[in-house]
Write a protein that holds these residues in place. Structure first.
Motif, PDB file in Angstrom:
ATOM      1  N   ALA A   1      54.323  53.945  70.021  1.00  0.00           N
ATOM      2  CA  ALA A   1      54.105  55.350  70.362  1.00  0.00           C
ATOM      3  C   ALA A   1      52.708  55.818  69.970  1.00  0.00           C
ATOM      4  O   ALA A   1      52.086  56.621  70.685  1.00  0.00           O
ATOM      5  N   SER A   2      52.200  55.311  68.847  1.00  0.00           N
ATOM      6  CA  SER A   2      50.889  55.771  68.369  1.00  0.00           C
ATOM      7  C   SER A   2      49.718  55.118  69.094  1.00  0.00           C
ATOM      8  O   SER A   2      48.620  55.684  69.144  1.00  0.00           O
ATOM      9  N   LEU A   3      49.936  53.928  69.684  1.00  0.00           N
ATOM     10  CA  LEU A   3      48.829  53.189  70.295  1.00  0.00           C
ATOM     11  C   LEU A   3      48.876  53.139  71.820  1.00  0.00           C
ATOM     12  O   LEU A   3      47.845  52.922  72.457  1.00  0.00           O
ATOM     13  N   ASP A   4      50.050  53.343  72.403  1.00  0.00           N
ATOM     14  CA  ASP A   4      50.250  53.202  73.848  1.00  0.00           C
ATOM     15  C   ASP A   4      49.719  54.437  74.577  1.00  0.00           C
ATOM     16  O   ASP A   4      50.423  55.417  74.791  1.00  0.00           O
TER      17      ASP A   4
ATOM     18  N   GLU B   1      43.047  46.328  74.410  1.00  0.00           N
ATOM     19  CA  GLU B   1      42.102  47.443  74.423  1.00  0.00           C
ATOM     20  C   GLU B   1      42.697  48.684  73.770  1.00  0.00           C
ATOM     21  O   GLU B   1      41.979  49.443  73.107  1.00  0.00           O
ATOM     22  N   GLU B   2      43.974  48.906  73.950  1.00  0.00           N
ATOM     23  CA  GLU B   2      44.620  50.040  73.287  1.00  0.00           C
ATOM     24  C   GLU B   2      44.676  49.819  71.775  1.00  0.00           C
ATOM     25  O   GLU B   2      44.509  50.761  70.993  1.00  0.00           O
ATOM     26  N   PHE B   3      44.884  48.583  71.356  1.00  0.00           N
ATOM     27  CA  PHE B   3      44.986  48.278  69.935  1.00  0.00           C
ATOM     28  C   PHE B   3      43.658  48.489  69.215  1.00  0.00           C
ATOM     29  O   PHE B   3      43.635  48.884  68.039  1.00  0.00           O
ATOM     30  N   ILE B   4      42.549  48.241  69.884  1.00  0.00           N
ATOM     31  CA  ILE B   4      41.238  48.369  69.230  1.00  0.00           C
ATOM     32  C   ILE B   4      40.571  49.707  69.516  1.00  0.00           C
ATOM     33  O   ILE B   4      39.475  49.977  69.006  1.00  0.00           O
TER      34      ILE B   4
END
Length: 259
Positions: free
Chosen positions: A141-144, A154-157
């Protein structure tokens, strides 16, 4: 501290190498899991005085207040907002956090009563698949960012939204490089550029040896003054506050601080 140092230093060369530290952390994590299971049974039986196989929130709250030194009769008649309790703001906030965690652990059925396994999930969320699954859900939920239920590399970084200030650009770039390395080496195990729920569940699992590796690397990075890749007794002693809060010395507290 001296005794602990030489227990970790298995090859007796008067240094703690990273692998020795990793192995020690794995050992302490496994010990914590075993000890927590045995302790949970004892605490549950102590609170479940009517032996009905369940503990209500009120029963737990009474024991929490009694442990703070409050009179049992007063504790049984009071609630968290009762001014007569005269508990500190810190203890009141802790009880509120416990209430939220209690609700998370209360699953089958959701009756505000915890059975012995639910009580273990409440007291030791790091050992509960349900609680770890909740953590994975929170991560997604926080990264997507596009809401597709998948976290890509790319979302993770990605940096937080907003303009990047020039003075922090170098630090932000380094942070992204470290996050990319973490994603590729320790999360995205099938190397498809995105994470599955299974990969994230493995990543957050405390018994995953990868987590011991990360802890060992971090401890060495923070305390290895001469940058030789290993720790002398002097380096450990001079950074004792770092180790006290780590899984090397206080495994249980470090887990519960995380949760």
């Amino acid at each position: 501290m001296l005794f602990l140092y030489f227990r970790v230093d298995v090859n007796r060369d008067n240094f703690i190498e990273q692998l020795e530290l990793e192995n020690w952390i794995v050992l302490k994590v496994n010990e914590h899991f075993d000890e927590a299971a045995a302790e949970n049974d004892k605490v549950f039986q102590m609170i479940d005085t009517d032996n009905d196989g369940g503990i209500t929130w009120n029963e737990f709250q009474v024991e929490f207040l009694v442990a703070l030194g409050k009179d049992r009769e007063l504790a049984m008649k009071s609630n968290i907002d009762d001014e007569n309790l005269k508990i500190s703001d810190k203890d009141r906030e802790k009880l509120v956090r416990f209430k939220f965690r209690w609700s998370e652990a209360d699953r089958d059925p959701q009756d505000n009563v915890l059975g012995i396994d639910e009580f273990k999930a409440f007291r030791h969320p790091e050992q509960s698949k349900h609680m770890l699954d909740n953590m994975v859900t929170d991560i997604v939920a926080s990264l997507d960012r596009n809401g597709d239920g998948i976290v890509t590399e790319e979302e993770f970084i990605a940096l937080p939204p907003g303009e990047v200030e020039a003075e922090f650009k170098e630090a932000d770039t380094k942070w992204q490089e470290e996050r990319r390395k973490e994603f590729r080496e320790n999360i995205d195990m099938d190397h498809d550029g995105k994470t599955s729920l299974r990969e994230l569940q493995r990543y957050v699992d405390p018994r995953n040896p990868h987590n011991a590796l990360l802890e060992a690397e971090n401890l060495i990075r923070l305390t290895d003054a001469d940058a030789d890749g290993k720790l002398s007794l002097e380096e450990v002693v001079s950074n004792i506050e770092v180790f006290i809060g780590s899984k090397m010395m206080n495994t249980g507290r470090s887990f519960h601080d995380e949760f």
